[in-house]
Each structure stands twice: as structure tokens, then as C-alpha cells.
Design a protein around this motif. Structure first.
Motif, PDB file in Angstrom:
ATOM      1  N   GLU A   1      -1.944  38.961 -18.668  1.00 56.34           N
ATOM      2  CA  GLU A   1      -1.956  40.282 -18.679  1.00 56.34           C
ATOM      3  C   GLU A   1      -1.339  40.826 -17.646  1.00 56.34           C
ATOM      4  O   GLU A   1      -1.153  39.693 -16.185  1.00 56.34           O
ATOM      5  CB  GLU A   1      -3.278  40.738 -18.654  1.00 56.34           C
ATOM      6  N   ASP A   2      -0.484  41.981 -17.530  1.00 58.72           N
ATOM      7  CA  ASP A   2      -0.289  42.816 -16.823  1.00 58.72           C
ATOM      8  C   ASP A   2      -0.018  44.070 -16.880  1.00 58.72           C
ATOM      9  O   ASP A   2       0.194  45.035 -17.724  1.00 58.72           O
ATOM     10  CB  ASP A   2       1.564  41.858 -16.305  1.00 58.72           C
TER      11      ASP A   2
ATOM     12  N   PHE B   1       0.533  40.004 -23.036  1.00 52.67           N
ATOM     13  CA  PHE B   1       1.522  39.075 -23.351  1.00 52.67           C
ATOM     14  C   PHE B   1       1.298  37.755 -23.782  1.00 52.67           C
ATOM     15  O   PHE B   1       0.449  36.905 -23.296  1.00 52.67           O
ATOM     16  CB  PHE B   1       2.960  39.022 -22.145  1.00 52.67           C
ATOM     17  N   LYS B   2       2.132  37.019 -24.724  1.00 56.02           N
ATOM     18  CA  LYS B   2       1.672  35.963 -25.593  1.00 56.02           C
ATOM     19  C   LYS B   2       3.672  36.029 -25.912  1.00 56.02           C
ATOM     20  O   LYS B   2       4.005  35.927 -26.654  1.00 56.02           O
ATOM     21  CB  LYS B   2       0.909  35.409 -26.474  1.00 56.02           C
ATOM     22  N   VAL B   3       4.552  34.935 -25.577  1.00 58.15           N
ATOM     23  CA  VAL B   3       5.251  34.256 -25.464  1.00 58.15           C
ATOM     24  C   VAL B   3       4.832  32.827 -26.737  1.00 58.15           C
ATOM     25  O   VAL B   3       4.074  32.791 -26.419  1.00 58.15           O
ATOM     26  CB  VAL B   3       6.021  32.991 -24.597  1.00 58.15           C
ATOM     27  N   THR B   4       5.939  33.846 -27.524  1.00 60.12           N
ATOM     28  CA  THR B   4       5.844  32.806 -28.729  1.00 60.12           C
ATOM     29  C   THR B   4       6.503  31.427 -29.175  1.00 60.12           C
ATOM     30  O   THR B   4       6.797  30.333 -29.600  1.00 60.12           O
ATOM     31  CB  THR B   4       5.812  33.099 -30.267  1.00 60.12           C
ATOM     32  N   LYS B   5       7.867  32.232 -28.806  1.00 58.60           N
ATOM     33  CA  LYS B   5       9.284  31.091 -29.286  1.00 58.60           C
ATOM     34  C   LYS B   5      10.142  30.814 -28.592  1.00 58.60           C
ATOM     35  O   LYS B   5      10.327  32.225 -27.959  1.00 58.60           O
ATOM     36  CB  LYS B   5       9.529  31.057 -30.767  1.00 58.60           C
TER      37      LYS B   5
ATOM     38  N   VAL C   1       3.742  38.607 -14.307  1.00 58.86           N
ATOM     39  CA  VAL C   1       3.026  37.866 -14.234  1.00 58.86           C
ATOM     40  C   VAL C   1       4.094  36.006 -14.754  1.00 58.86           C
ATOM     41  O   VAL C   1       4.864  37.463 -15.823  1.00 58.86           O
ATOM     42  CB  VAL C   1       1.827  37.937 -14.766  1.00 58.86           C
ATOM     43  N   LYS C   2       3.896  35.688 -14.342  1.00 60.75           N
ATOM     44  CA  LYS C   2       4.867  34.395 -14.788  1.00 60.75           C
ATOM     45  C   LYS C   2       4.417  33.769 -15.837  1.00 60.75           C
ATOM     46  O   LYS C   2       3.272  33.397 -16.012  1.00 60.75           O
ATOM     47  CB  LYS C   2       5.347  33.498 -13.658  1.00 60.75           C
ATOM     48  N   VAL C   3       5.367  33.186 -17.132  1.00 62.22           N
ATOM     49  CA  VAL C   3       5.120  32.781 -17.893  1.00 62.22           C
ATOM     50  C   VAL C   3       5.953  31.407 -18.118  1.00 62.22           C
ATOM     51  O   VAL C   3       6.836  31.444 -18.364  1.00 62.22           O
ATOM     52  CB  VAL C   3       5.088  33.117 -19.212  1.00 62.22           C
ATOM     53  N   SER C   4       5.457  30.536 -18.023  1.00 65.42           N
ATOM     54  CA  SER C   4       6.316  28.893 -18.102  1.00 65.42           C
ATOM     55  C   SER C   4       7.225  28.737 -19.387  1.00 65.42           C
ATOM     56  O   SER C   4       5.866  29.070 -20.917  1.00 65.42           O
ATOM     57  CB  SER C   4       5.339  27.686 -17.934  1.00 65.42           C
ATOM     58  N   LEU C   5       8.787  28.682 -19.357  1.00 60.67           N
ATOM     59  CA  LEU C   5       8.828  27.988 -20.466  1.00 60.67           C
ATOM     60  C   LEU C   5       9.660  27.110 -21.286  1.00 60.67           C
ATOM     61  O   LEU C   5      10.164  26.606 -21.753  1.00 60.67           O
ATOM     62  CB  LEU C   5      10.133  28.924 -20.912  1.00 60.67           C
TER      63      LEU C   5
END
Length: 240
Positions: free
Chosen positions: A119-120, A125-129, A235-239
Motif C-alpha cells: 500500500e501507498d 498494489f499487487k504486481v502480477t507479471k 513502496v518497493k516491490v522486488s521483481l
């Protein structure tokens, strides 16, 4: 030495006078002279008073002693100050209550990644692909990448109380060396399902969009920084 008694007879001088006989200092019957017993006589007050000798300290020695005292004081004061500060700090740390923390779950222990919800601001957010492409659009309407396109598929939900717009320009891509890449809004125009140009989302609604980044070939994206606006903390999301 023992005195021997003797006597001189009276003699008559030619002048008719008779001389008196001389007596020896020590004559028979007189007690012998001896040293009297007892302490020697003391001088009267104010006369002949003696003082104990004073110890003489050279001026150079006194000066050296003064310098040593000053040096000891200069060294001792900082030591005392440091010791006092350490004592206060130690006491403060002892008085601070300890906070017990339970074991972290597997999701809390690792960084958020693909499939995790973060959340921000007003968005979750949800990264899916994650995809790559050299061109978006078709042969008539499309755009080729300078290097290659990195396409990040993400689901955005409004968790706030009012409408909020999702913009791809507010998102950032990070590579392994820490470089930041901005989104390519022009390429998003040729991708119908992008919805990252300027998509308004009402409270409780969700959209599925794609954020495009034009990066050099061979770039390894490691994370994406997602924002609900250009002014938010992100907010960071690892890829990986």
C-alpha cells in the motif's frame, strides 16, 4: 685529684707589715667542686630563642611541582566528565524498558515481491507479471524501444475515501546497480490495456494496468517503486 692540705706561714716584709697567708683553692675541710646536677638553665623568654630550621625548596623545583599539578588537573577533568556521561548513558539504557518482539512471519521477514499486496497512500498494489518487448502496438500505430521495453503488470485498488488517479509517470524501475528508470507514457498510448496514462479509480474499485519502461538491452530489473502520486513516499516491490 685529691687536694693536699698545706699552709704558708706568715711572713714579715721588710716594711714591717705582715702578709696574710695564701690559701690553696682546695683546702682541707672544703668540699670538692663538682658539676651541679639537673637541666641546664634555660634562656629567659625573648632572649636567645631558637627556631627549627626551614627546609629550602629551590624555585625551579617549586615551579616544576606547580606545572605537574596543573597537568594532572587538565587530564583529570576530561576523564571525570567522560566517566560521568558514560554513567548517565548506562543508567539511561538500563532504565529503558525492553520491548519484546515476536518472531516475524515469512512474508514480513522478506521484501514484498510479485503476488504480494502493498500500500501507498490511497492505493494498494499487487504486481502480477513481468514481460519484455522490443515494440508495442502494431505496424501502423506503434513504437519501437530504444533498448527494450520492460512491462510490469500490476493491479491497482483504491483503498481511500475519494477518487484517485493512477499515473504511470509516478512509478520508477530500479536495476541491480541502483539506477532509476522512468515510465514511457508515449509507448503506453499504443498499448490498449495499459491503463497507466491517467486512469481515475473510485474508492473500492480496481484496475489492471501495465507500466512500460524503456531500458538498455540486458538490463536486469530488480524492483519497482510504486506511488499513488508523484508526491507520495512510495513502496518497493522486488521483481526477482
Amino acid at each position: 685529684m685529691e687536694c693536699q692540705p698545706f699552709a704558708h706561714s706568715a711572713q714579715t716584709s721588710t716594711s714591717g707589715h705582715t702578709s696574710t697567708p695564701h690559701q690553696h683553692p682546695c683546702v682541707e675541710g672544703d668540699p670538692p667542686m663538682s658539676q651541679p646536677y639537673g637541666p641546664p638553665p634555660q634562656p629567659e623568654p625573648g632572649h636567645g630563642r631558637t627556631h627549627p630550621p626551614r627546609s629550602y625548596v629551590p624555585r625551579r623545583a617549586r615551579k616544576k611541582r606547580g606545572c605537574l599539578i596543573w597537568a594532572a588537573a587538565v587530564v583529570a577533568v576530561p576523564v571525570l566528565l567522560v566517566g560521568g556521561c558514560l554513567a548517565i548513558a548506562t543508567r539511561g539504557s538500563d532504565d529503558t524498558p525492553s520491548t519484546a518482539t515476536g518472531p516475524k512471519t515469512s512474508r514480513e521477514a522478506r521484501a514484498a515481491g510479485i503476488g504480494d499486496v502493498v500500500e501507498d497512500g490511497k492505493f494498494s498494489f499487487k504486481v502480477t507479471k513481468l514481460d519484455t518487448a522490443s515494440k508495442v502496438g502494431d505496424d501502423v500505430l506503434g513504437k519501437s524501444a530504444q533498448g527494450e521495453f520492460v512491462l510490469v503488470n500490476v493491479t491497482v485498488k483504491n483503498i481511500g475515501d475519494e477518487a484517485q488517479s493512477f499515473a504511470g509517470d509516478a512509478q520508477k524501475l530500479l536495476d541491480a546497480s541502483g539506477k532509476e528508470y522512468s515510465a514511457d507514457s508515449e509507448a503506453a498510448l499504443y498499448l490498449g490495456e495499459s491503463k497507466s496514462l491517467y486512469e481515475q479509480v473510485n474508492p473500492g474499485n480496481s484496475v489492471r494496468g501495465v507500466v512500460l519502461f524503456d531500458v538498455p538491452k540486458g538490463t536486469e530489473p530488480v524492483a519497482i517503486e510504486l506511488h499513488d502520486s508523484v508526491f507520495s513516499g512510495g513502496v518497493k516491490v522486488s521483481l526477482k
